[in-house]
Scaffold this motif. Structure first.
Motif, PDB file in Angstrom:
ATOM      1  N   MET A 457      32.954  53.797  45.791  1.00 59.26           N
ATOM      2  CA  MET A 457      34.121  53.075  45.192  1.00 59.26           C
ATOM      3  C   MET A 457      34.589  51.921  45.581  1.00 59.26           C
ATOM      4  O   MET A 457      34.653  50.726  45.252  1.00 59.26           O
ATOM      5  CB  MET A 457      35.167  54.030  44.990  1.00 59.26           C
ATOM      6  N   MET A 458      34.715  51.829  47.196  1.00 62.35           N
ATOM      7  CA  MET A 458      35.042  50.666  47.845  1.00 62.35           C
ATOM      8  C   MET A 458      33.779  49.656  47.973  1.00 62.35           C
ATOM      9  O   MET A 458      34.120  48.609  47.639  1.00 62.35           O
ATOM     10  CB  MET A 458      35.404  51.261  49.386  1.00 62.35           C
ATOM     11  N   ARG A 459      32.735  50.107  47.713  1.00 62.70           N
ATOM     12  CA  ARG A 459      31.362  49.529  47.997  1.00 62.70           C
ATOM     13  C   ARG A 459      31.244  48.728  46.462  1.00 62.70           C
ATOM     14  O   ARG A 459      31.038  47.378  46.442  1.00 62.70           O
ATOM     15  CB  ARG A 459      30.239  50.217  48.141  1.00 62.70           C
ATOM     16  N   THR A 460      31.788  49.438  45.403  1.00 61.44           N
ATOM     17  CA  THR A 460      31.705  48.936  44.103  1.00 61.44           C
ATOM     18  C   THR A 460      32.644  47.787  43.901  1.00 61.44           C
ATOM     19  O   THR A 460      32.234  46.775  43.263  1.00 61.44           O
ATOM     20  CB  THR A 460      31.887  49.993  43.146  1.00 61.44           C
ATOM     21  N   LEU A 461      33.753  47.893  44.337  1.00 59.14           N
ATOM     22  CA  LEU A 461      34.921  46.874  44.456  1.00 59.14           C
ATOM     23  C   LEU A 461      34.834  45.758  45.441  1.00 59.14           C
ATOM     24  O   LEU A 461      35.119  44.714  44.942  1.00 59.14           O
ATOM     25  CB  LEU A 461      36.143  47.497  44.659  1.00 59.14           C
ATOM     26  N   ASP A 462      34.094  45.939  46.394  1.00 58.25           N
ATOM     27  CA  ASP A 462      33.568  44.884  47.313  1.00 58.25           C
ATOM     28  C   ASP A 462      34.878  44.707  48.187  1.00 58.25           C
ATOM     29  O   ASP A 462      35.038  43.535  48.328  1.00 58.25           O
ATOM     30  CB  ASP A 462      32.865  43.917  46.838  1.00 58.25           C
ATOM     31  N   ILE A 463      35.852  45.710  48.575  1.00 57.11           N
ATOM     32  CA  ILE A 463      36.933  45.184  48.840  1.00 57.11           C
ATOM     33  C   ILE A 463      37.054  45.914  50.367  1.00 57.11           C
ATOM     34  O   ILE A 463      38.085  46.132  50.920  1.00 57.11           O
ATOM     35  CB  ILE A 463      38.159  45.899  48.149  1.00 57.11           C
ATOM     36  N   GLU A 464      35.994  46.180  51.223  1.00 59.01           N
ATOM     37  CA  GLU A 464      35.923  46.836  52.457  1.00 59.01           C
ATOM     38  C   GLU A 464      36.674  45.747  53.511  1.00 59.01           C
ATOM     39  O   GLU A 464      37.417  46.430  54.286  1.00 59.01           O
ATOM     40  CB  GLU A 464      34.503  46.853  52.865  1.00 59.01           C
ATOM     41  N   ASP A 465      36.398  44.633  53.480  1.00 56.25           N
ATOM     42  CA  ASP A 465      36.615  43.732  54.387  1.00 56.25           C
ATOM     43  C   ASP A 465      38.065  43.122  53.865  1.00 56.25           C
ATOM     44  O   ASP A 465      38.902  42.453  54.642  1.00 56.25           O
ATOM     45  CB  ASP A 465      35.737  42.639  54.679  1.00 56.25           C
ATOM     46  N   SER A 466      38.244  42.704  52.569  1.00 60.56           N
ATOM     47  CA  SER A 466      39.392  42.070  52.006  1.00 60.56           C
ATOM     48  C   SER A 466      39.320  42.170  50.533  1.00 60.56           C
ATOM     49  O   SER A 466      38.371  42.190  49.795  1.00 60.56           O
ATOM     50  CB  SER A 466      39.281  40.442  52.363  1.00 60.56           C
ATOM     51  N   VAL A 467      40.629  42.232  50.011  1.00 59.57           N
ATOM     52  CA  VAL A 467      40.613  42.390  48.518  1.00 59.57           C
ATOM     53  C   VAL A 467      40.260  40.974  47.901  1.00 59.57           C
ATOM     54  O   VAL A 467      40.301  40.889  46.511  1.00 59.57           O
ATOM     55  CB  VAL A 467      42.059  42.902  48.181  1.00 59.57           C
ATOM     56  N   GLU A 468      40.323  40.096  48.776  1.00 55.35           N
ATOM     57  CA  GLU A 468      40.008  38.662  48.299  1.00 55.35           C
ATOM     58  C   GLU A 468      38.627  38.552  47.367  1.00 55.35           C
ATOM     59  O   GLU A 468      38.363  37.932  46.547  1.00 55.35           O
ATOM     60  CB  GLU A 468      39.873  37.674  49.139  1.00 55.35           C
ATOM     61  N   SER A 469      37.708  39.625  47.937  1.00 56.81           N
ATOM     62  CA  SER A 469      36.332  39.550  47.470  1.00 56.81           C
ATOM     63  C   SER A 469      36.128  40.376  46.460  1.00 56.81           C
ATOM     64  O   SER A 469      34.926  40.957  45.933  1.00 56.81           O
ATOM     65  CB  SER A 469      35.402  39.917  48.444  1.00 56.81           C
ATOM     66  N   LEU A 470      37.253  41.071  45.710  1.00 55.03           N
ATOM     67  CA  LEU A 470      37.127  42.039  44.793  1.00 55.03           C
ATOM     68  C   LEU A 470      36.451  41.453  43.421  1.00 55.03           C
ATOM     69  O   LEU A 470      36.199  40.364  43.055  1.00 55.03           O
ATOM     70  CB  LEU A 470      38.501  42.182  44.065  1.00 55.03           C
ATOM     71  N   ARG A 471      35.233  42.266  43.029  1.00 51.68           N
ATOM     72  CA  ARG A 471      34.274  41.913  42.157  1.00 51.68           C
ATOM     73  C   ARG A 471      34.738  41.960  40.504  1.00 51.68           C
ATOM     74  O   ARG A 471      33.940  41.485  39.715  1.00 51.68           O
ATOM     75  CB  ARG A 471      33.179  42.754  42.300  1.00 51.68           C
ATOM     76  N   TYR A 472      36.007  42.346  40.323  1.00 54.68           N
ATOM     77  CA  TYR A 472      36.245  42.652  39.005  1.00 54.68           C
ATOM     78  C   TYR A 472      37.843  41.916  38.888  1.00 54.68           C
ATOM     79  O   TYR A 472      38.670  42.340  40.033  1.00 54.68           O
ATOM     80  CB  TYR A 472      36.387  44.210  38.687  1.00 54.68           C
ATOM     81  N   ASP A 473      38.179  41.492  37.569  1.00 54.27           N
ATOM     82  CA  ASP A 473      39.415  41.256  37.411  1.00 54.27           C
ATOM     83  C   ASP A 473      40.228  42.371  37.351  1.00 54.27           C
ATOM     84  O   ASP A 473      41.518  42.353  37.530  1.00 54.27           O
ATOM     85  CB  ASP A 473      39.413  40.224  36.085  1.00 54.27           C
ATOM     86  N   LYS A 474      40.034  43.430  36.527  1.00 59.06           N
ATOM     87  CA  LYS A 474      40.682  44.456  36.090  1.00 59.06           C
ATOM     88  C   LYS A 474      40.039  45.738  36.527  1.00 59.06           C
ATOM     89  O   LYS A 474      38.691  45.921  36.293  1.00 59.06           O
ATOM     90  CB  LYS A 474      41.001  44.715  34.789  1.00 59.06           C
ATOM     91  N   VAL A 475      40.723  46.644  37.327  1.00 59.18           N
ATOM     92  CA  VAL A 475      40.274  48.047  37.792  1.00 59.18           C
ATOM     93  C   VAL A 475      40.924  48.985  36.813  1.00 59.18           C
ATOM     94  O   VAL A 475      42.120  49.135  37.078  1.00 59.18           O
ATOM     95  CB  VAL A 475      40.459  48.278  39.277  1.00 59.18           C
ATOM     96  N   ILE A 476      40.432  49.679  35.827  1.00 61.85           N
ATOM     97  CA  ILE A 476      40.985  50.340  34.911  1.00 61.85           C
ATOM     98  C   ILE A 476      40.602  51.726  34.920  1.00 61.85           C
ATOM     99  O   ILE A 476      39.609  52.474  35.135  1.00 61.85           O
ATOM    100  CB  ILE A 476      40.512  50.075  33.312  1.00 61.85           C
ATOM    101  N   LEU A 477      41.772  52.784  35.240  1.00 63.82           N
ATOM    102  CA  LEU A 477      41.630  54.153  35.312  1.00 63.82           C
ATOM    103  C   LEU A 477      41.767  54.717  33.971  1.00 63.82           C
ATOM    104  O   LEU A 477      42.490  54.457  33.200  1.00 63.82           O
ATOM    105  CB  LEU A 477      43.016  54.678  36.014  1.00 63.82           C
ATOM    106  N   ALA A 478      40.370  55.163  33.553  1.00 63.74           N
ATOM    107  CA  ALA A 478      40.079  55.852  32.190  1.00 63.74           C
ATOM    108  C   ALA A 478      39.928  57.446  32.351  1.00 63.74           C
ATOM    109  O   ALA A 478      38.802  57.797  32.530  1.00 63.74           O
ATOM    110  CB  ALA A 478      39.123  55.007  31.642  1.00 63.74           C
ATOM    111  N   THR A 479      41.016  58.070  32.223  1.00 66.72           N
ATOM    112  CA  THR A 479      40.891  59.746  32.685  1.00 66.72           C
ATOM    113  C   THR A 479      41.549  60.160  31.304  1.00 66.72           C
ATOM    114  O   THR A 479      42.330  59.548  30.274  1.00 66.72           O
ATOM    115  CB  THR A 479      42.015  59.811  33.779  1.00 66.72           C
ATOM    116  N   ASP A 480      41.157  61.686  31.124  1.00 71.23           N
ATOM    117  CA  ASP A 480      41.765  62.403  29.993  1.00 71.23           C
ATOM    118  C   ASP A 480      43.306  62.234  29.915  1.00 71.23           C
ATOM    119  O   ASP A 480      43.999  62.476  30.966  1.00 71.23           O
ATOM    120  CB  ASP A 480      41.117  63.715  30.197  1.00 71.23           C
TER     121      ASP A 480
END
Length: 612
Positions: A457-480
């Protein structure tokens, strides 16, 4: 296929060339001036920008030493009134100042030395995007009033008055631009508190509440980290720069940055200079060469600068671009921090001990990181749970681009299957959880590298070193929308708040609302998100004759067909943004709901059970 000439074809000549007035252009292209429209459900929606532009002008009067009070009223009908007690707009220029772009006194540094609204656009945008706008200026026993409807001047008035000097602006956002708009009190109050912290001594009155701060940014940090700070915030202030910071036991670093009174949520040169100044000050005092990530691990800070000619990325002023301010801020912060430590050696020892501890943890983490990355390379080049999208902001998004991409975090293959089948592959990515994620509350960051799902999940978002490198504008929790789904949502929120709090604080995390019921007849279908909506839909469809009304209860996202699901993640999707009121509340909430206080939590649940 043949092509024929047609007399009806459009003729391109001089008659087709149009020149729009200032207000017409704003109404035609509102996004250029206020960023977004919206209905008030998001703190960055346009109606709050309109309010901000008017209040900014009132605050500018306070900054110039005139008028310490601002009265704000927002009526139930959506009419906003802002009254300041400054100098008042010069009566002879009243109409031009609120209707002609590039008109105003803020180009004149003798009158406004440090102003937010330097582009001469703010109040004009409010006028253009209101169906009714009225401004009254009071100056030395006289007044002038101008009234506009849909940006058109419909009346002027002048006369004598006993009112105190100042300006009164009244406006009603145009419901055609802001469909179904409403002002949320919590968003308005948060803005007013920021004005108060940035302008010590200013008083803003709204709904019987006075927003006032005596100590500026020091009060802001005391409120945000009162229970988590390791020591009282270090605070400094002069005519053009104010800053404060303290360390906590949290991960990463968090900042509140402002320029000329406006919140720059994306930071900019002033924030990067502040961060560098802290590092240099501590290294100069200690004679060490600590790394920036060790020095700033757990730092929560605030900085406010006053700049005569600020350069922002857009009219909404999210990020400062002035490079000329960098050197002065770095040196001022460095000198103050170094001098402060020489005068407070015991506190300096506490901070240096904290930094050394962070360095030790980082070195331990490096070994774990190396092992995790080596393992990931052996397993697969791509992240197995991720169906990525093609467009990413960090790669090709200009600062003015309106398109956003998003990542859906879903539970199980069934739910992710519906989303993957119905998504827009250009801008919508899907990460499928294998089951309930681990409760990471109180766990060290090394856990992220030992747990495959957490690490991916951290690799997907690319936030390991900093949230500045976040790959997505929105991270959406889609649960039942059931107990298990809500539990998974809480576990995901714990993950972000524990290790990547800045992601939430910057407004990137959302919760997807999906329908719980489908109410339909052969002719019409209504999707409902609550029992109240279901009852209304059943009544509506049932009243149309004696047709049978079918009601379906969706137990999970996987039960919604891809064809149906497409409309729920399209342009009209319902998203609830996850917000943090104050940073100091986060540890308390996580400890109570996700910690090991089982008896207390059980008692709370028993006391709040609702029997249906």
């Amino acid at each position: 296929m043949s092509v024929q000439n047609s007399d009806s074809a459009a003729v391109y000549d001089e008659s087709k060339i149009k020149t729009l007035s200032s207000l017409e252009h704003i109404r035609l292209r509102p996004g250029m001036y206020i960023g977004r429209l919206g209905n008030g459900s998001h703190p960055d929606d346009g109606i709050y920008i309109l309010l901000k532009e008017v209040v900014d002008n009132a605050v500018d009067e306070f900054i110039m030493g005139v008028g310490k009070r601002i009265n704000v009223d927002i009526g139930a009908d959506g009419v906003v009134k802002v009254r300041d007690f400054g100098r008042g707009i010069p009566l002879g220029k009243l109409v031009e100042c609120v209707s002609v772009i590039n008109t105003g006194a803020k180009y004149n540094t003798e009158v406004f030395q440090f102003s937010v609204g330097l582009n001469g656009v703010g109040t004009k945008a409010v006028n253009a995007l209101s169906d009714r706008f009225e401004v009254t200026s009071f100056r030395d026993g006289k007044f002038a009033r101008a009234t506009f409807v849909n940006g058109e001047l419909v009346g002027e008035e002048q006369g004598e008055t006993t009112e105190k000097n100042g300006t009164l602006v009244s406006f009603h956002p145009d419901p055609n631009a802001f469909e179904g708009f409403y002002f949320m009190g919590e968003f308005v109050r948060k803005r007013f508190w920021r004005y108060a912290y940035l302008n010590a001594g200013l008083k803003i009155y709204y709904e019987g509440e006075c927003f006032h701060s005596a100590n500026g940014l020091l009060d802001l940090l005391d409120k945000e980290i009162a229970d988590t700070q390791l020591y009282p915030p270090i605070h400094a202030k002069d005519a053009t720069l104010e800053f404060a910071f303290s360390h906590t036991d949290g991960y990463g670093e968090s900042y509140f940055s402002f320029v000329n009174g406006t919140y720059t949520n994306e930071g900019g040169t002033h924030l990067s200079a502040f961060r560098e100044g802290i590092l240099k000050g501590i290294n100069d005092f200690s004679g060490k060469k600590f790394s920036g990530e060790d020095v700033r691990e757990g730092v929560v800070g605030a900085i406010a600068v006053k700049v005569k000619d600020p350069i922002f990325e857009s009219q909404t002023k999210n990020k400062l671009g002035n490079t000329d301010v960098r050197g002065d801020i770095v040196n001022t912060v460095k000198d103050f921090v170094c001098d402060f430590f020489y005068k407070n050696t015991e506190l300096a020892e506490i901070i240096i001990d904290k930094i050394q501890q962070s360095a030790k943890i980082r070195k331990e983490l490096q070994h774990v990181r190396k092992e995790a990355k080596a393992k990931a390379k052996k397993v697969a080049l791509k992240i197995p749970q991720l169906k990525d999208c093609k467009y990413h902001p960090s790669a090709d998004k200009p600062s003015s681009q309106e398109r956003e991409n998003m990542l859906f975090l879903t539970e199980g293959q069934s739910a992710s299957g519906s989303i993957v089948s119905s998504r827009d592959p250009m801008t919508q990515a899907v990460f499928s959880l294998k089951g309930k994620p681990m409760n990471v509350y109180g766990q060290p960051m090394t856990l992220l590298y030992k747990n495959d799902e957490m690490y991916n999940m951290m690799r997907t978002l690319d936030i390991e070193d900093s949230v500045e490198s976040l790959r997505y504008d929105k991270v959406i929790l889609a649960t039942d929308a059931d107990v298990d789904g809500l539990h998974i949502r809480n576990l995901l929120l714990t993950y972000f708040l524990q290790f990547f709090e800045a992601l939430v604080r910057r407004g990137h995390v959302y919760i997807l609302e999906t329908p719980i019921f489908r109410v339909r007849t052969k002719e019409e279908t209504i999707y409902c998100y609550s029992d109240k909506e279901r009852a209304a839909a059943e009544k509506k469809l049932g009243s149309k004759g004696k047709k049978a009304v079918e009601i379906t209860r969706f137990k999970g996202l996987g039960e919604i067909s891809p064809k149906e699901f497409k409309q729920f993640i399209g342009p009209d999707m319902r998203l609830q943004q996850v917000n943090i009121d104050t940073l100091s509340e986060v540890p308390k909430l996580l400890s109570f709901y996700m910690g090991k206080n089982t008896p207390e939590r059980k008692e709370y649940i028993m006391d709040h059970l609702v029997v249906v």
